[in-house]
Design a protein around this motif. Structure first.
Motif, PDB file in Angstrom:
ATOM      1  N   ASN A  12      47.171  36.403  38.487  1.00 26.16           N
ATOM      2  CA  ASN A  12      48.248  36.717  39.430  1.00 26.16           C
ATOM      3  C   ASN A  12      47.690  37.636  40.522  1.00 26.16           C
ATOM      4  OD1 ASN A  12      48.536  39.536  38.649  1.00 26.16           O
ATOM      5  ND2 ASN A  12      49.636  38.838  36.838  1.00 26.16           N
ATOM      6  N   LEU A  13      48.520  37.973  41.481  1.00 22.61           N
ATOM      7  CA  LEU A  13      48.053  38.774  42.616  1.00 22.61           C
ATOM      8  C   LEU A  13      47.524  40.135  42.188  1.00 22.61           C
ATOM      9  CD1 LEU A  13      47.634  39.120  45.610  1.00 22.61           C
ATOM     10  CD2 LEU A  13      50.030  39.769  45.814  1.00 22.61           C
ATOM     11  N   ILE A  14      48.199  40.788  41.270  1.00 20.61           N
ATOM     12  CA  ILE A  14      47.747  42.107  40.804  1.00 20.61           C
ATOM     13  C   ILE A  14      46.392  41.981  40.115  1.00 20.61           C
ATOM     14  CG2 ILE A  14      48.241  44.017  39.204  1.00 20.61           C
ATOM     15  CD1 ILE A  14      49.934  44.062  41.775  1.00 20.61           C
ATOM     16  N   GLU A  15      46.233  40.996  39.275  1.00 26.57           N
ATOM     17  CA  GLU A  15      44.944  40.795  38.587  1.00 26.57           C
ATOM     18  C   GLU A  15      43.831  40.510  39.594  1.00 26.57           C
ATOM     19  OE1 GLU A  15      46.667  38.939  34.410  1.00 26.57           O
ATOM     20  OE2 GLU A  15      46.262  37.595  36.087  1.00 26.57           O
ATOM     21  N   THR A  16      44.147  39.742  40.630  1.00 33.46           N
ATOM     22  CA  THR A  16      43.153  39.447  41.663  1.00 33.46           C
ATOM     23  C   THR A  16      42.724  40.722  42.375  1.00 33.46           C
ATOM     24  OG1 THR A  16      44.041  37.215  41.977  1.00 33.46           O
ATOM     25  CG2 THR A  16      42.723  38.135  43.779  1.00 33.46           C
ATOM     26  N   LEU A  17      43.704  41.570  42.733  1.00 35.03           N
ATOM     27  CA  LEU A  17      43.374  42.840  43.398  1.00 35.03           C
ATOM     28  C   LEU A  17      42.575  43.755  42.469  1.00 35.03           C
ATOM     29  CD1 LEU A  17      46.790  43.523  45.162  1.00 35.03           C
ATOM     30  CD2 LEU A  17      44.664  42.788  46.254  1.00 35.03           C
ATOM     31  N   GLU A  18      42.969  43.823  41.193  1.00 32.93           N
ATOM     32  CA  GLU A  18      42.252  44.658  40.223  1.00 32.93           C
ATOM     33  C   GLU A  18      40.825  44.157  40.029  1.00 32.93           C
ATOM     34  OE1 GLU A  18      45.970  46.167  37.443  1.00 32.93           O
ATOM     35  OE2 GLU A  18      44.917  44.335  36.888  1.00 32.93           O
ATOM     36  N   ASN A  19      40.655  42.853  39.917  1.00 35.90           N
ATOM     37  CA  ASN A  19      39.323  42.279  39.700  1.00 35.90           C
ATOM     38  C   ASN A  19      38.413  42.482  40.900  1.00 35.90           C
ATOM     39  OD1 ASN A  19      40.064  41.387  37.152  1.00 35.90           O
ATOM     40  ND2 ASN A  19      40.620  39.342  37.861  1.00 35.90           N
ATOM     41  N   ASP A  20      38.978  42.529  42.096  1.00 40.08           N
ATOM     42  CA  ASP A  20      38.180  42.708  43.303  1.00 40.08           C
ATOM     43  C   ASP A  20      37.568  44.103  43.373  1.00 40.08           C
ATOM     44  OD1 ASP A  20      37.970  43.628  46.273  1.00 40.08           O
ATOM     45  OD2 ASP A  20      37.912  41.418  46.349  1.00 40.08           O
ATOM     46  N   GLY A  21      38.357  45.126  42.998  1.00 35.50           N
ATOM     47  CA  GLY A  21      37.830  46.487  42.967  1.00 35.50           C
ATOM     48  C   GLY A  21      37.926  47.264  44.263  1.00 35.50           C
ATOM     49  N   ARG A  22      38.379  46.641  45.358  1.00 32.23           N
ATOM     50  CA  ARG A  22      38.470  47.342  46.642  1.00 32.23           C
ATOM     51  C   ARG A  22      39.887  47.750  47.004  1.00 32.23           C
ATOM     52  NH1 ARG A  22      36.509  43.300  50.816  1.00 32.23           N
ATOM     53  NH2 ARG A  22      37.608  41.920  49.401  1.00 32.23           N
TER      54      ARG A  22
END
Length: 64
Positions: A12-22
């Motif tokens: 999901n969007l939150i997981e994508t943002l968390e995985n990106d790290g920025r």
């Protein structure tokens, strides 16, 4: 021929943002605003997501 496995679930969007790290500042702001779960599980969203570097470029005291 073996059966095809279904594709893995998309993050999901939150997981994508968390995985990106920025995006830790944005994630913290979403958490404080009580929107993190909504963004993770809710409908269709368009989010202009500034990176931590963009938040760091703001004048001191802007993000408190």
């Amino acid at each position: 021929m073996p059966p095809r496995l279904p594709p893995p679930p998309q993050p999901n969007l939150i997981e994508t943002l968390e995985n990106d790290g920025r995006f830790t500042t944005l994630l913290a702001a979403l958490e404080i605003a009580g929107l993190k779960d909504t963004v993770a599980t809710g409908g269709t969203f368009t989010i202009f997501a500034p990176t931590d570097a963009a938040f760091a470029a703001l004048p001191p005291g802007t993000v408190e």
